[in-house]
Design a protein around this motif. Structure first.
Motif, PDB file in Angstrom:
ATOM      1  N   THR A  72      65.458  51.946  31.966  1.00 26.96           N
ATOM      2  CA  THR A  72      66.611  52.208  32.830  1.00 26.96           C
ATOM      3  C   THR A  72      67.524  50.994  32.868  1.00 26.96           C
ATOM      4  N   PHE A  73      68.821  51.250  32.753  1.00 26.02           N
ATOM      5  CA  PHE A  73      69.847  50.208  32.806  1.00 26.02           C
ATOM      6  C   PHE A  73      70.705  50.456  34.045  1.00 26.02           C
ATOM      7  N   GLU A  74      71.107  49.371  34.712  1.00 25.84           N
ATOM      8  CA  GLU A  74      71.873  49.488  35.951  1.00 25.84           C
ATOM      9  C   GLU A  74      73.181  48.720  35.829  1.00 25.84           C
ATOM     10  N   SER A  75      74.273  49.349  36.240  1.00 31.10           N
ATOM     11  CA  SER A  75      75.574  48.685  36.221  1.00 31.10           C
ATOM     12  C   SER A  75      75.714  47.801  37.453  1.00 31.10           C
ATOM     13  N   GLU A  76      76.774  47.014  37.497  1.00 29.82           N
ATOM     14  CA  GLU A  76      77.015  46.137  38.641  1.00 29.82           C
ATOM     15  C   GLU A  76      77.214  46.941  39.926  1.00 29.82           C
ATOM     16  N   ASN A  77      77.656  48.171  39.785  1.00 29.62           N
ATOM     17  CA  ASN A  77      77.869  49.042  40.953  1.00 29.62           C
ATOM     18  C   ASN A  77      76.624  49.800  41.369  1.00 29.62           C
ATOM     19  N   GLY A  78      75.531  49.617  40.623  1.00 37.18           N
ATOM     20  CA  GLY A  78      74.289  50.293  40.972  1.00 37.18           C
ATOM     21  C   GLY A  78      74.089  51.637  40.306  1.00 37.18           C
ATOM     22  N   ASP A  79      75.049  52.057  39.460  1.00 35.21           N
ATOM     23  CA  ASP A  79      74.835  53.286  38.693  1.00 35.21           C
ATOM     24  C   ASP A  79      73.766  53.056  37.629  1.00 35.21           C
ATOM     25  N   LYS A  80      73.087  54.125  37.234  1.00 40.32           N
ATOM     26  CA  LYS A  80      71.943  53.970  36.339  1.00 40.32           C
ATOM     27  C   LYS A  80      72.070  54.871  35.099  1.00 40.32           C
ATOM     28  N   LEU A  81      71.583  54.332  34.002  1.00 35.47           N
ATOM     29  CA  LEU A  81      71.473  55.048  32.732  1.00 35.47           C
ATOM     30  C   LEU A  81      70.027  54.932  32.277  1.00 35.47           C
ATOM     31  N   SER A  82      69.410  56.059  31.958  1.00 31.34           N
ATOM     32  CA  SER A  82      68.011  56.055  31.508  1.00 31.34           C
ATOM     33  C   SER A  82      67.927  56.484  30.044  1.00 31.34           C
ATOM     34  N   LEU A  83      67.218  55.681  29.267  1.00 40.54           N
ATOM     35  CA  LEU A  83      66.909  56.023  27.875  1.00 40.54           C
ATOM     36  C   LEU A  83      65.452  56.451  27.820  1.00 40.54           C
ATOM     37  N   LYS A 116      68.395  60.219  39.363  1.00 47.82           N
ATOM     38  CA  LYS A 116      69.835  60.482  39.412  1.00 47.82           C
ATOM     39  C   LYS A 116      70.608  59.709  38.351  1.00 47.82           C
ATOM     40  N   SER A 117      69.925  59.281  37.311  1.00 47.24           N
ATOM     41  CA  SER A 117      70.577  58.516  36.249  1.00 47.24           C
ATOM     42  C   SER A 117      71.166  59.438  35.185  1.00 47.24           C
ATOM     43  N   PHE A 118      72.070  58.881  34.383  1.00 50.20           N
ATOM     44  CA  PHE A 118      72.565  59.566  33.183  1.00 50.20           C
ATOM     45  C   PHE A 118      71.481  59.433  32.120  1.00 50.20           C
ATOM     46  N   LYS A 119      70.985  60.554  31.586  1.00 54.29           N
ATOM     47  CA  LYS A 119      69.785  60.520  30.742  1.00 54.29           C
ATOM     48  C   LYS A 119      70.099  60.814  29.275  1.00 54.29           C
ATOM     49  N   ILE A 120      69.562  59.948  28.420  1.00 49.16           N
ATOM     50  CA  ILE A 120      69.618  60.123  26.969  1.00 49.16           C
ATOM     51  C   ILE A 120      68.182  60.134  26.463  1.00 49.16           C
ATOM     52  N   LEU A 121      67.854  61.080  25.607  1.00 53.51           N
ATOM     53  CA  LEU A 121      66.487  61.222  25.092  1.00 53.51           C
ATOM     54  C   LEU A 121      66.450  60.967  23.590  1.00 53.51           C
ATOM     55  N   ALA A 122      65.530  60.114  23.166  1.00 51.75           N
ATOM     56  CA  ALA A 122      65.275  59.900  21.738  1.00 51.75           C
ATOM     57  C   ALA A 122      63.970  60.601  21.371  1.00 51.75           C
ATOM     58  N   SER A 123      64.033  61.398  20.306  1.00 51.90           N
ATOM     59  CA  SER A 123      62.851  62.116  19.815  1.00 51.90           C
ATOM     60  C   SER A 123      62.970  62.242  18.308  1.00 51.90           C
ATOM     61  N   HIS A 124      61.903  61.938  17.592  1.00 54.05           N
ATOM     62  CA  HIS A 124      61.964  62.090  16.139  1.00 54.05           C
ATOM     63  C   HIS A 124      62.263  63.536  15.754  1.00 54.05           C
ATOM     64  N   TYR A 125      61.642  64.464  16.450  1.00 48.90           N
ATOM     65  CA  TYR A 125      61.802  65.891  16.152  1.00 48.90           C
ATOM     66  C   TYR A 125      62.933  66.482  16.985  1.00 48.90           C
ATOM     67  N   PRO A 126      63.906  67.130  16.359  1.00 53.07           N
ATOM     68  CA  PRO A 126      64.992  67.742  17.137  1.00 53.07           C
ATOM     69  C   PRO A 126      64.545  68.929  17.979  1.00 53.07           C
ATOM     70  N   ASN A 127      63.432  69.566  17.607  1.00 48.93           N
ATOM     71  CA  ASN A 127      63.018  70.753  18.371  1.00 48.93           C
ATOM     72  C   ASN A 127      62.443  70.403  19.744  1.00 48.93           C
ATOM     73  N   ILE A 128      62.480  69.124  20.126  1.00 53.53           N
ATOM     74  CA  ILE A 128      62.145  68.769  21.500  1.00 53.53           C
ATOM     75  C   ILE A 128      63.091  69.471  22.467  1.00 53.53           C
ATOM     76  N   THR A 129      64.267  69.863  21.955  1.00 50.58           N
ATOM     77  CA  THR A 129      65.241  70.546  22.820  1.00 50.58           C
ATOM     78  C   THR A 129      64.693  71.859  23.376  1.00 50.58           C
ATOM     79  N   ASP A 130      63.682  72.435  22.707  1.00 52.85           N
ATOM     80  CA  ASP A 130      63.073  73.672  23.200  1.00 52.85           C
ATOM     81  C   ASP A 130      62.359  73.456  24.529  1.00 52.85           C
ATOM     82  N   LYS A 131      62.022  72.192  24.825  1.00 54.50           N
ATOM     83  CA  LYS A 131      61.267  71.882  26.045  1.00 54.50           C
ATOM     84  C   LYS A 131      62.141  71.338  27.164  1.00 54.50           C
ATOM     85  N   ILE A 132      63.437  71.213  26.885  1.00 56.83           N
ATOM     86  CA  ILE A 132      64.348  70.658  27.887  1.00 56.83           C
ATOM     87  C   ILE A 132      64.884  71.789  28.758  1.00 56.83           C
ATOM     88  N   LEU A 133      64.763  71.609  30.061  1.00 59.81           N
ATOM     89  CA  LEU A 133      65.295  72.568  31.020  1.00 59.81           C
ATOM     90  C   LEU A 133      66.622  72.052  31.573  1.00 59.81           C
TER      91      LEU A 133
END
Length: 255
Positions: free
Chosen positions: A136-147, A170-187
Motif C-alpha cells: 500500500t502506498f499513501e499520498s501526502e493527503n492520506g489517500d491510498k493506492l494498493s498493489l 478504501k484504496s485504489f486497487k491494482i492487481l498483478a497476476s501472471h494469468y489473465p483469467n484471474i478476472t473470473d474470480k474478481i467481483l
C-alpha cells in the motif's frame, strides 16, 4: 520449377528472419489510463510492467526508455524458466532495479526452476514478492493506492481473498497476476480497477491470423479493466508472428 523452389526458399528465410526480429524487439508500449476515482493527490503514477522474460536478457534500450519515468516496476511472472542460469536472472534484476522499486508475482515457469533459490535471490535484490499479499502506498493527503498480487493460478496457489485482506479497503486497487483469467474470480465489490497480466504470449505465433490465444490487449470487463501483455520473451522456439515482443509503461491519472 527450380525458380519457384528458390523463390519459396527465399520467402521462407525472409519469414523466419522476420519472426526472429519480432521475438527480440525492444518495444515499450505507452498507455495512459484515466480513472474518475483515482486519488488526485497522487497526481499521476507510472508503472513499468514486464512479463514473460524467460530466456531473454533485458536490453539497455528498454531500461533507458523508462528510466526516470517510472514509479513502480512490476514483473508479471515467468521471470525465468528451467534452463536459464541464475546469473542471467540476477543481471535482469539489476537492470530493472535501475528503473524503480521492483515487485514480482510468480508465473508457472518460475516454479519449474529451483524456486526456493529464486525466492532467495529476489529477497537479496530487495524485490517485493506479492504472493497473495498487497503493498500500500499513501499520498501526502492520506489517500491510498494498493498493489495486490496473487500466487500462481495454474497450480491453485492463488488466494485473491488474502491479497484483498492485506490491501487497504478504501484504496485504489491494482492487481498483478501472471494469468489473465484471474478476472473470473474478481467481483464488482472487490473494486479492483486494473489487472496486469501476461502468460499467453499473445499467442506468440499466429498462422493465417490464428493462434490458441488472442494478441495482447487492454480490455474493459464488467468487473475491471485488464491488460494482457504479449510478453518480452518466448517459450519453445524463439520466434513470434503477429504478436511482437513488448513491455509496458502505464501512466494512471485522475480524469
Amino acid at each position: 520449377m527450380i525458380i519457384i523452389l528458390v523463390l519459396l526458399l527465399i520467402l521462407g528465410i525472409a519469414l523466419i528472419l522476420f519472426m526472429i526480429k519480432e521475438a527480440f524487439l525492444n518495444h515499450v508500449v505507452l498507455h495512459e489510463m484515466i480513472f474518475e476515482d483515482f486519488p488526485k493527490s497522487f497526481g499521476s503514477v507510472s508503472i513499468f510492467f514486464i512479463s514473460d522474460i524467460h530466456k531473454r536478457l533485458i536490453s539497455d534500450d528498454i531500461i533507458n526508455a523508462v528510466n526516470g519515468k517510472t514509479d513502480i516496476v512490476i514483473i508479471g511472472g515467468d521471470l525465468t524458466e528451467k534452463s536459464v542460469p541464475f546469473e542471467r536472472v540476477k543481471k535482469n534484476l539489476e537492470k530493472l532495479k535501475q528503473a524503480g522499486p521492483v515487485y514480482f508475482v510468480w508465473g508457472n515457469n518460475d516454479y519449474e526452476t529451483d524456486f526456493r533459490k529464486l525466492d532467495a535471490i529476489l529477497l537479496d535484490y530487495g524485490v517485493k514478492v506479492l504472493d497473495n499479499t498487497a503493498a500500500t502506498f499513501e499520498s501526502e493527503n492520506g489517500d491510498k493506492l494498493s498493489l495486490l498480487g496473487v500466487d500462481e493460478v495454474g497450480r491453485g496457489r492463488d488466494r485473491l481473498d488474502l491479497a484483498l485482506l492485506d490491501a487497504e479497503d478504501k484504496s485504489f486497487k491494482i492487481l498483478a497476476s501472471h494469468y489473465p483469467n484471474i478476472t473470473d474470480k474478481i467481483l464488482p465489490e472487490h473494486n479492483i480497477r486494473l489487472v496486469l497480466s501476461g502468460h499467453t504470449h499473445g499467442g506468440q505465433i499466429h498462422i493465417f491470423g490464428y493462434s490458441p490465444f488472442e494478441k495482447g490487449k487492454v480490455e474493459r470487463l464488467e468487473n475491471t479493466i485488464v491488460l494482457i501483455s504479449n510478453g518480452y520473451g518466448t517459450t519453445g522456439v524463439p520466434l513470434r508472428l503477429g504478436a511482437p515482443a513488448q513491455c509496458h509503461l502505464i501512466t494512471i491519472k485522475n480524469g
